[in-house]
Enzyme design. Structure first.
Site, PDB file in Angstrom:
ATOM      1  N   HIS A 250       4.887  -4.893  22.933  1.00  0.00           N
ATOM      2  CA  HIS A 250       6.234  -4.871  23.489  1.00  0.00           C
ATOM      3  C   HIS A 250       6.578  -3.476  23.995  1.00  0.00           C
ATOM      4  CE1 HIS A 250       7.006  -3.200  19.538  1.00  0.00           C
ATOM      5  NE2 HIS A 250       6.819  -4.340  18.934  1.00  0.00           N
TER       6      HIS A 250
HETATM    7  P1  TYD Z   1       7.654  -7.154  15.277  1.00  0.00           P
HETATM    8  O1  TYD Z   1       8.498  -6.466  16.305  1.00  0.00           O
HETATM    9  O2  TYD Z   1       6.941  -8.385  15.721  1.00  0.00           O
HETATM   10  O3  TYD Z   1       6.612  -6.130  14.652  1.00  0.00           O
HETATM   11  P2  TYD Z   1       5.459  -5.286  15.405  1.00  0.00           P
HETATM   12  O4  TYD Z   1       6.146  -4.484  16.454  1.00  0.00           O
HETATM   13  O5  TYD Z   1       4.854  -4.445  14.373  1.00  0.00           O
HETATM   14  O6  TYD Z   1       4.452  -6.220  15.937  1.00  0.00           O
HETATM   15  O7  TYD Z   1       8.584  -7.492  14.034  1.00  0.00           O
HETATM   16  C1  TYD Z   1       8.214  -8.410  13.037  1.00  0.00           C
HETATM   17  C2  TYD Z   1       9.471  -9.050  12.455  1.00  0.00           C
HETATM   18  O8  TYD Z   1      10.278  -8.087  11.794  1.00  0.00           O
HETATM   19  C3  TYD Z   1      10.342  -9.692  13.513  1.00  0.00           C
HETATM   20  O9  TYD Z   1      10.833 -10.928  12.978  1.00  0.00           O
HETATM   21  C4  TYD Z   1      11.499  -8.755  13.695  1.00  0.00           C
HETATM   22  C5  TYD Z   1      11.602  -8.064  12.345  1.00  0.00           C
HETATM   23  N1  TYD Z   1      12.059  -6.674  12.421  1.00  0.00           N
HETATM   24  C6  TYD Z   1      13.336  -6.352  11.972  1.00  0.00           C
HETATM   25  O10 TYD Z   1      14.108  -7.218  11.539  1.00  0.00           O
HETATM   26  N2  TYD Z   1      13.726  -5.047  12.026  1.00  0.00           N
HETATM   27  C7  TYD Z   1      12.929  -4.065  12.520  1.00  0.00           C
HETATM   28  O11 TYD Z   1      13.329  -2.874  12.554  1.00  0.00           O
HETATM   29  C8  TYD Z   1      11.613  -4.420  12.997  1.00  0.00           C
HETATM   30  C9  TYD Z   1      10.698  -3.368  13.566  1.00  0.00           C
HETATM   31  C10 TYD Z   1      11.234  -5.728  12.918  1.00  0.00           C
END
Ligand code: TYD
Length: 139
Positions: free
Chosen positions: A53
């Site tokens: 992302h």
């Molecule tokens: P995600 O963005 O997919 O993680 P990565 O960037 O490591 O692949 O996030 C995983 C889950 O955690 C998603 O359901 C959103 C949640 N999340 C939060 O609630 N707060 C946060 O600060 C982050 C980074 C993720």
């Protein structure tokens, strides 16, 4: 400025002595933003790719406080890979940069410092959408 100049690798001061090591990261000092959020990723492995992302508002610093991982960073034109493998190094990722984290060692603890509170709406999770937006920005 090249992508590598913008997403710079930062070496943190390491206050090591005979008792062990200590790394300090202060917002707006060692890193170029005020820290509003901290999260960490562990129990990932070499089969997964995380991230995938770009963020419209958030800036990040990624640090492997244990183990190692890799970060592929791109703006849609340039690309480079940083291997995070020391607790005293981090990589700064500005807004609107696409990142993939992968090749996690089983002991990897990837600490992320962020400039914003979480807001799922500021994430761009589709690479084609990202390229479109960047095309508009680049042109
Ligand atoms: P995600 O963005 O997919 O993680 P990565 O960037 O490591 O692949 O996030 C995983 C889950 O955690 C998603 O359901 C959103 C949640 N999340 C939060 O609630 N707060 C946060 O600060 C982050 C980074 C993720």
């Amino acid at each position: 400025m090249t992508l590598k100049d913008r997403c710079r690798v930062i070496q943190f001061a390491d206050f090591g002595d005979e008792r062990g090591k200590l790394v300090v990261i202060e917002g707006n000092q060692a890193i170029p933003f005020k820290i509003k959020r901290v999260f960490y990723i562990y129990d990932s492995d070499s089969t997964v790719v995380r991230g995938q992302h770009a963020n419209k508002e958030s800036e990040f610093v990624l640090i492997n406080v244990a183990g190692q991982s890799k970060v592929r960073i791109t703006d849609g034109k340039e690309e480079f890979i940083v291997e995070l493998n020391k607790p005293m190094m981090g990589v700064y990722i500005p807004k609107m940069i696409w990142k993939d984290m992968y090749d996690f060692s089983s002991d990897s603890v990837l600490l992320v410092l962020a400039s914003t509170h979480y807001d799922g709406k500021e994430y761009i999770r589709n690479y084609d959408d990202y390229l479109k937006i960047m095309g508009e920005i680049h042109d």
